[in-house]
Motif scaffolding. Structure first.
Motif, PDB file in Angstrom:
ATOM      1  N   VAL A  11     -51.971 -43.959 -59.425  1.00  0.00           N
ATOM      2  CA  VAL A  11     -52.511 -43.136 -58.344  1.00  0.00           C
ATOM      3  C   VAL A  11     -52.202 -43.814 -57.018  1.00  0.00           C
ATOM      4  O   VAL A  11     -52.351 -45.025 -56.903  1.00  0.00           O
ATOM      5  N   ALA A  12     -51.760 -43.032 -56.054  1.00  0.00           N
ATOM      6  CA  ALA A  12     -51.311 -43.606 -54.793  1.00  0.00           C
ATOM      7  C   ALA A  12     -52.383 -43.571 -53.719  1.00  0.00           C
ATOM      8  O   ALA A  12     -53.307 -42.770 -53.771  1.00  0.00           O
ATOM      9  N   GLN A  13     -52.205 -44.477 -52.774  1.00  0.00           N
ATOM     10  CA  GLN A  13     -53.035 -44.483 -51.580  1.00  0.00           C
ATOM     11  C   GLN A  13     -52.655 -43.267 -50.736  1.00  0.00           C
ATOM     12  O   GLN A  13     -51.525 -42.823 -50.753  1.00  0.00           O
ATOM     13  N   LEU A  14     -53.618 -42.748 -50.017  1.00  0.00           N
ATOM     14  CA  LEU A  14     -53.382 -41.606 -49.148  1.00  0.00           C
ATOM     15  C   LEU A  14     -52.271 -41.920 -48.153  1.00  0.00           C
ATOM     16  O   LEU A  14     -52.203 -43.024 -47.627  1.00  0.00           O
ATOM     17  N   ASP A  15     -51.437 -40.955 -47.890  1.00  0.00           N
ATOM     18  CA  ASP A  15     -50.250 -41.201 -47.089  1.00  0.00           C
ATOM     19  C   ASP A  15     -49.807 -39.899 -46.430  1.00  0.00           C
ATOM     20  O   ASP A  15     -49.993 -38.828 -46.977  1.00  0.00           O
ATOM     21  N   HIS A  16     -49.207 -40.018 -45.271  1.00  0.00           N
ATOM     22  CA  HIS A  16     -48.843 -38.792 -44.559  1.00  0.00           C
ATOM     23  C   HIS A  16     -47.486 -38.242 -44.971  1.00  0.00           C
ATOM     24  O   HIS A  16     -46.997 -37.275 -44.384  1.00  0.00           O
ATOM     25  N   GLY A  17     -46.882 -38.839 -45.969  1.00  0.00           N
ATOM     26  CA  GLY A  17     -45.545 -38.423 -46.397  1.00  0.00           C
ATOM     27  C   GLY A  17     -45.376 -36.931 -46.577  1.00  0.00           C
ATOM     28  O   GLY A  17     -44.458 -36.327 -46.021  1.00  0.00           O
ATOM     29  N   ALA A  18     -46.247 -36.332 -47.371  1.00  0.00           N
ATOM     30  CA  ALA A  18     -46.106 -34.910 -47.652  1.00  0.00           C
ATOM     31  C   ALA A  18     -46.224 -34.091 -46.381  1.00  0.00           C
ATOM     32  O   ALA A  18     -45.421 -33.192 -46.130  1.00  0.00           O
ATOM     33  N   MET A  19     -47.213 -34.438 -45.563  1.00  0.00           N
ATOM     34  CA  MET A  19     -47.421 -33.636 -44.371  1.00  0.00           C
ATOM     35  C   MET A  19     -46.276 -33.813 -43.390  1.00  0.00           C
ATOM     36  O   MET A  19     -45.885 -32.867 -42.702  1.00  0.00           O
ATOM     37  N   SER A  20     -45.707 -35.011 -43.327  1.00  0.00           N
ATOM     38  CA  SER A  20     -44.555 -35.227 -42.461  1.00  0.00           C
ATOM     39  C   SER A  20     -43.412 -34.300 -42.851  1.00  0.00           C
ATOM     40  O   SER A  20     -42.833 -33.610 -42.012  1.00  0.00           O
ATOM     41  N   LEU A  21     -43.097 -34.306 -44.141  1.00  0.00           N
ATOM     42  CA  LEU A  21     -42.013 -33.450 -44.609  1.00  0.00           C
ATOM     43  C   LEU A  21     -42.281 -31.998 -44.238  1.00  0.00           C
ATOM     44  O   LEU A  21     -41.378 -31.266 -43.821  1.00  0.00           O
ATOM     45  N   MET A  22     -43.532 -31.593 -44.395  1.00  0.00           N
ATOM     46  CA  MET A  22     -43.889 -30.207 -44.130  1.00  0.00           C
ATOM     47  C   MET A  22     -43.700 -29.877 -42.654  1.00  0.00           C
ATOM     48  O   MET A  22     -43.089 -28.866 -42.306  1.00  0.00           O
ATOM     49  N   ILE A  23     -44.229 -30.732 -41.783  1.00  0.00           N
ATOM     50  CA  ILE A  23     -44.113 -30.487 -40.349  1.00  0.00           C
ATOM     51  C   ILE A  23     -42.644 -30.460 -39.924  1.00  0.00           C
ATOM     52  O   ILE A  23     -42.207 -29.557 -39.204  1.00  0.00           O
ATOM     53  N   GLU A  24     -41.892 -31.443 -40.418  1.00  0.00           N
ATOM     54  CA  GLU A  24     -40.485 -31.475 -40.026  1.00  0.00           C
ATOM     55  C   GLU A  24     -39.742 -30.246 -40.538  1.00  0.00           C
ATOM     56  O   GLU A  24     -38.888 -29.691 -39.855  1.00  0.00           O
ATOM     57  N   HIS A  25     -40.098 -29.838 -41.749  1.00  0.00           N
ATOM     58  CA  HIS A  25     -39.508 -28.613 -42.276  1.00  0.00           C
ATOM     59  C   HIS A  25     -39.821 -27.436 -41.366  1.00  0.00           C
ATOM     60  O   HIS A  25     -38.946 -26.627 -41.048  1.00  0.00           O
ATOM     61  N   GLY A  26     -41.067 -27.344 -40.930  1.00  0.00           N
ATOM     62  CA  GLY A  26     -41.473 -26.240 -40.066  1.00  0.00           C
ATOM     63  C   GLY A  26     -40.706 -26.236 -38.749  1.00  0.00           C
ATOM     64  O   GLY A  26     -40.273 -25.183 -38.273  1.00  0.00           O
ATOM     65  N   GLN A  62     -41.340 -20.007 -46.548  1.00  0.00           N
ATOM     66  CA  GLN A  62     -42.197 -19.848 -45.383  1.00  0.00           C
ATOM     67  C   GLN A  62     -43.194 -21.010 -45.365  1.00  0.00           C
ATOM     68  O   GLN A  62     -43.581 -21.515 -46.416  1.00  0.00           O
ATOM     69  N   LEU A  63     -43.579 -21.403 -44.182  1.00  0.00           N
ATOM     70  CA  LEU A  63     -44.547 -22.480 -44.033  1.00  0.00           C
ATOM     71  C   LEU A  63     -45.834 -22.147 -44.787  1.00  0.00           C
ATOM     72  O   LEU A  63     -46.297 -21.017 -44.773  1.00  0.00           O
ATOM     73  N   ASP A  64     -46.390 -23.141 -45.424  1.00  0.00           N
ATOM     74  CA  ASP A  64     -47.531 -22.903 -46.304  1.00  0.00           C
ATOM     75  C   ASP A  64     -48.376 -24.168 -46.408  1.00  0.00           C
ATOM     76  O   ASP A  64     -47.867 -25.270 -46.313  1.00  0.00           O
ATOM     77  N   HIS A  65     -49.653 -23.989 -46.617  1.00  0.00           N
ATOM     78  CA  HIS A  65     -50.521 -25.163 -46.628  1.00  0.00           C
ATOM     79  C   HIS A  65     -50.607 -25.830 -48.001  1.00  0.00           C
ATOM     80  O   HIS A  65     -51.371 -26.772 -48.186  1.00  0.00           O
ATOM     81  N   GLY A  66     -49.816 -25.350 -48.942  1.00  0.00           N
ATOM     82  CA  GLY A  66     -49.880 -25.873 -50.308  1.00  0.00           C
ATOM     83  C   GLY A  66     -49.853 -27.387 -50.400  1.00  0.00           C
ATOM     84  O   GLY A  66     -50.715 -28.003 -51.014  1.00  0.00           O
ATOM     85  N   ALA A  67     -48.865 -27.990 -49.780  1.00  0.00           N
ATOM     86  CA  ALA A  67     -48.722 -29.436 -49.885  1.00  0.00           C
ATOM     87  C   ALA A  67     -49.935 -30.145 -49.296  1.00  0.00           C
ATOM     88  O   ALA A  67     -50.484 -31.066 -49.899  1.00  0.00           O
ATOM     89  N   MET A  68     -50.366 -29.683 -48.138  1.00  0.00           N
ATOM     90  CA  MET A  68     -51.477 -30.365 -47.486  1.00  0.00           C
ATOM     91  C   MET A  68     -52.764 -30.177 -48.278  1.00  0.00           C
ATOM     92  O   MET A  68     -53.593 -31.084 -48.344  1.00  0.00           O
TER      93      MET A  68
END
Lengths: 240, 240
Positions: A79-94, B81-87
């Motif tokens: 289990v991993a420590q909380l990290d902004h990795g996923a959200m970064s990818l999402m924001i950059e994708h957006g 499309q942008l989605d909150h799934g990951a977050m």
DNA sequence: TTTATAAAACCTGTCCGACAGGTTGAATTG
DNA sequence: CAATTCAACCTGTCGGACAGGTTTTATAAA
């Protein structure tokens, strides 16, 4: 250690991988695992869920890409420590797919960071206050090297978020770092003169001092001013 | 259509899948793809990156789990499309692994939603204002059915975020829905009386009316009050 | 020529088996 | 009892296979 058999039938989206992802997250929850705790092996899950190892692998890999778990060759997943990795990818994708524009990023950052500076002023340790002030001063010290100024700026904002003692704020602030790295130089260049750039650094230092002094109102207002002026600079550069 | 060959050497974390993930996101960026646009096939990428199809599949699946792309059997993958799934997954992971507590969630929500209500009051269309008011009224209409009240409550908050016209706010608000569904009943039950519950609904209606009236200050303050009272109720229920 | 239909080519989802290394724990040995 | 060795485990990657679903092409009909 074993996956709850009744929960295998997740509300999965038809494909087996979603089911496996659900089973793994479920496993974490029912067993109350925390960061560092080990997950079952691929083979074990494969047997328990009656799916091929490929399916389990894709599920593991998905969770790893989102930084919910850590994968290491030879070792079991943890289990991993909380990290902004996923959200970064999402924001950059957006941003890259034109679903998010820079002004929207700035508005969110302003909203969040007015709060982090307030909280930081209230909750920061002395050590944190010193680090924050250090980053602000480094911006002025390395004035000639824009890259170093940028990195100090980013570290400054992130450290304030950390000092807020709310990991969600750290994640959100961290998530915008990637995008910020791309827009920051535009803002820096778009400042009309070095005097304006020094003024921007000055605000950072004042903000750090407000946090050090434990003055939440001042900290919050300085952060707001910082974002307002950055937005103005960006506007001047033609970023609508 | 082709993956930039020079960019294959991403700053990948040693494993080939990270490289593939980088190549795919890079492909989206360099070709300026938007939602709905098709990506290369697994076989194509497999050849271009000189890795097995398994590796490409794990990369695709990772991006799909994060909702950056859509996968469909038989069809090619498309940009999503942008989605909150990951977050959402990330936040829930944080809560379930005891890295995030409910108060922290509430603080973030309060911060964000004071802003969304301000923006909604300024930017909402008439149709949006009506929908928001409709959700608020539905809470009172279905007062006896806690589940329906909750769903209207969640929809109310999400619609306000939508009306803010900033997709990042929608994502963040949406990301907390999963957690909120688990804590909401606690807050509902912890209200001392039905009178208090009606009072909470009343605030929602007043907030909707403030947004309809285009009064950002009132909207923002009502949202703040709503969160303060919810926090109080949760505190009364023993959620430290 | 245009349209409708049928076939071929393509594509993803899943499974199986294999092998190269890295890791871990247990048995063996000093 | 401690150090070493070895066997069992485990993940990363590859290749091939086959069942469907989809798209394109070619063929036939109008």
């Amino acid at each position: 250690m074993s996956v709850a058999p009744a929960d295998e039938e997740q509300l999965a989206g038809g494909n087996l991988v979603s089911t496996a992802v659900g089973a793994i997250t479920q496993h974490i929850r029912t067993n109350e695992l925390g960061p560092g705790d080990r997950l079952p092996s691929e083979a074990t899950l494969s047997k328990e869920l009656s799916v091929s190892r490929s399916v389990v692998r894709e599920a593991f890999r998905s969770l790893a890409t989102m930084r919910l778990i850590d994968l290491n060759v030879g070792k079991r997943a943890t289990v991993a420590q909380l990290d902004h990795g996923a959200m970064s990818l999402m924001i950059e994708h957006g941003v890259h797919t034109a679903q998010i524009n820079i002004n929207q990023v700035y508005d969110v950052r302003r909203t969040i960071e007015m709060r982090t500076s307030t909280l930081a002023a209230l909750r920061r340790t002395d050590a944190e206050a010193r680090i924050i002030l250090g980053h602000a001063k480094a911006m002025e010290t390395n004035f000639a090297d824009a890259d170093k100024v940028m990195e100090s700026d980013l570290a400054f904002h992130l450290e304030i978020a950390r000092a807020s003692k709310n990991p969600i704020f750290s994640i959100i602030v961290g998530a915008f770092q990637g995008v910020s790295r791309q827009t920051w130089p535009i803002g820096w260049r778009s400042r009309a003169s070095d005097a304006e750039r020094h003024a921007m650094n000055r605000i950072h230092i004042e903000l750090a001092e407000a946090i050090l002094a434990g003055d939440p109102q001042a900290a919050s207002q300085l952060m707001a001013r910082h974002f307002d002026e950055s937005a103005k600079a960006l506007l001047a550069a033609g970023i609508a």
